[in-house]
Design a protein around this motif. Structure first.
Motif, mmCIF file in Angstrom:
data_model
loop_
_atom_site.group_PDB
_atom_site.id
_atom_site.type_symbol
_atom_site.label_atom_id
_atom_site.label_comp_id
_atom_site.label_asym_id
_atom_site.label_seq_id
_atom_site.Cartn_x
_atom_site.Cartn_y
_atom_site.Cartn_z
ATOM 1 N N LEU A 46 0.835 -1.198 0.000
ATOM 2 C CA LEU A 46 0.000 0.000 0.000
ATOM 3 C C LEU A 46 0.872 1.251 0.000
ATOM 4 O O LEU A 46 0.548 2.230 -0.676
ATOM 5 C CB LEU A 46 -0.939 0.005 1.210
ATOM 6 C CG LEU A 46 -1.724 1.298 1.439
ATOM 7 C CD1 LEU A 46 -2.602 1.630 0.232
ATOM 8 C CD2 LEU A 46 -2.544 1.196 2.698
ATOM 9 N N ARG A 56 -7.660 5.627 -5.216
ATOM 10 C CA ARG A 56 -8.986 5.488 -4.604
ATOM 11 C C ARG A 56 -9.163 4.051 -4.155
ATOM 12 O O ARG A 56 -8.817 3.129 -4.880
ATOM 13 C CB ARG A 56 -10.111 5.801 -5.597
ATOM 14 C CG ARG A 56 -10.100 7.159 -6.204
ATOM 15 C CD ARG A 56 -10.555 8.265 -5.352
ATOM 16 N NE ARG A 56 -11.833 8.018 -4.689
ATOM 17 C CZ ARG A 56 -12.356 8.842 -3.823
ATOM 18 N NH1 ARG A 56 -11.708 9.950 -3.499
ATOM 19 N NH2 ARG A 56 -13.494 8.588 -3.240
ATOM 20 N N GLY A 57 -9.718 3.888 -2.968
ATOM 21 C CA GLY A 57 -10.038 2.559 -2.469
ATOM 22 C C GLY A 57 -11.515 2.287 -2.659
ATOM 23 O O GLY A 57 -12.337 3.191 -2.513
ATOM 24 N N THR A 59 -14.672 -1.142 -2.634
ATOM 25 C CA THR A 59 -14.983 -2.554 -2.457
ATOM 26 C C THR A 59 -15.762 -3.042 -3.664
ATOM 27 O O THR A 59 -16.532 -2.303 -4.277
ATOM 28 C CB THR A 59 -15.800 -2.801 -1.177
ATOM 29 O OG1 THR A 59 -16.952 -1.972 -1.202
ATOM 30 C CG2 THR A 59 -14.985 -2.516 0.063
ATOM 31 N N PHE A 64 -11.423 -5.616 -1.336
ATOM 32 C CA PHE A 64 -11.008 -4.219 -1.337
ATOM 33 C C PHE A 64 -9.951 -4.004 -2.420
ATOM 34 O O PHE A 64 -8.954 -4.733 -2.487
ATOM 35 C CB PHE A 64 -10.447 -3.832 0.037
ATOM 36 C CG PHE A 64 -10.093 -2.390 0.141
ATOM 37 C CD1 PHE A 64 -11.085 -1.425 0.215
ATOM 38 C CD2 PHE A 64 -8.774 -1.989 0.158
ATOM 39 C CE1 PHE A 64 -10.762 -0.076 0.303
ATOM 40 C CE2 PHE A 64 -8.438 -0.652 0.251
ATOM 41 C CZ PHE A 64 -9.435 0.303 0.323
ATOM 42 N N TYR A 65 -10.167 -2.989 -3.260
ATOM 43 C CA TYR A 65 -9.280 -2.694 -4.383
ATOM 44 C C TYR A 65 -8.854 -1.235 -4.363
ATOM 45 O O TYR A 65 -9.563 -0.376 -3.834
ATOM 46 C CB TYR A 65 -9.994 -2.964 -5.715
ATOM 47 C CG TYR A 65 -10.309 -4.414 -5.950
ATOM 48 C CD1 TYR A 65 -9.402 -5.234 -6.613
ATOM 49 C CD2 TYR A 65 -11.492 -4.969 -5.503
ATOM 50 C CE1 TYR A 65 -9.682 -6.569 -6.830
ATOM 51 C CE2 TYR A 65 -11.781 -6.302 -5.714
ATOM 52 C CZ TYR A 65 -10.869 -7.102 -6.384
ATOM 53 O OH TYR A 65 -11.145 -8.424 -6.587
ATOM 54 N N ILE A 66 -7.719 -0.978 -4.988
ATOM 55 C CA ILE A 66 -7.230 0.391 -5.176
ATOM 56 C C ILE A 66 -7.047 0.613 -6.671
ATOM 57 O O ILE A 66 -6.514 -0.250 -7.381
ATOM 58 C CB ILE A 66 -5.905 0.624 -4.433
ATOM 59 C CG1 ILE A 66 -6.149 0.506 -2.926
ATOM 60 C CG2 ILE A 66 -5.320 1.996 -4.790
ATOM 61 C CD1 ILE A 66 -4.912 0.666 -2.089
ATOM 62 N N SER A 75 -7.088 -2.476 -11.414
ATOM 63 C CA SER A 75 -7.315 -2.303 -9.982
ATOM 64 C C SER A 75 -6.473 -3.337 -9.248
ATOM 65 O O SER A 75 -6.216 -4.432 -9.752
ATOM 66 C CB SER A 75 -8.789 -2.422 -9.615
ATOM 67 O OG SER A 75 -9.309 -3.667 -9.992
ATOM 68 N N LEU A 78 -6.131 -5.375 -2.424
ATOM 69 C CA LEU A 78 -5.275 -5.234 -1.264
ATOM 70 C C LEU A 78 -5.715 -6.215 -0.182
ATOM 71 O O LEU A 78 -6.877 -6.235 0.209
ATOM 72 C CB LEU A 78 -5.356 -3.800 -0.742
ATOM 73 C CG LEU A 78 -4.201 -3.311 0.107
ATOM 74 C CD1 LEU A 78 -2.899 -3.339 -0.687
ATOM 75 C CD2 LEU A 78 -4.479 -1.910 0.595
ATOM 76 N N ALA A 81 -5.434 -5.184 4.819
ATOM 77 C CA ALA A 81 -5.243 -3.742 4.956
ATOM 78 C C ALA A 81 -5.729 -3.206 6.292
ATOM 79 O O ALA A 81 -5.436 -2.076 6.643
ATOM 80 C CB ALA A 81 -5.967 -3.014 3.829
ATOM 81 N N ALA A 85 -10.481 -0.776 5.672
ATOM 82 C CA ALA A 85 -10.679 -1.136 4.273
ATOM 83 C C ALA A 85 -12.094 -1.633 4.007
ATOM 84 O O ALA A 85 -12.558 -1.579 2.877
ATOM 85 C CB ALA A 85 -9.666 -2.197 3.858
ATOM 86 N N LEU A 95 -6.934 6.097 2.642
ATOM 87 C CA LEU A 95 -6.017 4.985 2.377
ATOM 88 C C LEU A 95 -4.783 5.079 3.263
ATOM 89 O O LEU A 95 -4.259 4.065 3.716
ATOM 90 C CB LEU A 95 -5.597 4.976 0.904
ATOM 91 C CG LEU A 95 -6.677 4.602 -0.101
ATOM 92 C CD1 LEU A 95 -6.187 4.847 -1.517
ATOM 93 C CD2 LEU A 95 -7.114 3.156 0.085
#
Length: 119
Positions: A46, A56-57, A59, A64-66, A75, A78, A81, A85, A95
């Motif tokens: 991260l 940007r985080g 769901t 959970f994705y960034i 994407s 993660l 986290a 998250a 984040l």
């Protein structure tokens, strides 16, 4: 929900392509050897993703994705986290409150629609 998936060999690695309406809808990468040109991929922390422009985080599918405009159409899932998250929509400040050592466990590639050029 059931999905049609293909495993595609790339050199010594394999990616998973999900098919919708006869076309590849997304590609999932689970190996650390396949990386972006700037070395992002499975295992990236991260702390490194926070260096991207406007991360940007979010769901999706219970995970959970960034995402960042620096990697349009991609994407980064993660893992581990921390409890923040689970909230979902997080900007870079949100984040930054997560566990910086959390690592990417999957990269999803959806493709990027380029904007029409002016002129």
């Amino acid at each position: 929900m059931p999905a049609r998936k293909l495993r595609v060999a790339l050199s010594r690695d394999t990616v998973e392509a999900e098919i919708v309406d006869g076309r590849v809808w997304r590609i999932a990468v689970h190996t650390p050897r396949l990386r972006t040109a700037d070395s992002l991929g499975v295992g990236t922390t991260l702390a490194r993703l926070l260096q991207l422009r406007n991360p940007r985080g979010m769901t999706g599918e219970g995970r959970f994705y960034i995402a960042s405009p620096d990697h349009c159409g991609m994407s980064f899932r993660l893992a581990n986290a921390g409890p923040g998250a689970q909230r979902g929509d997080l900007d870079s400040a949100g984040l930054a409150r997560l566990r910086r050592s959390a690592g990417v466990s999957e990269v999803l590639i959806f493709g990027c629609r380029s904007e029409p050029s002016g002129g």
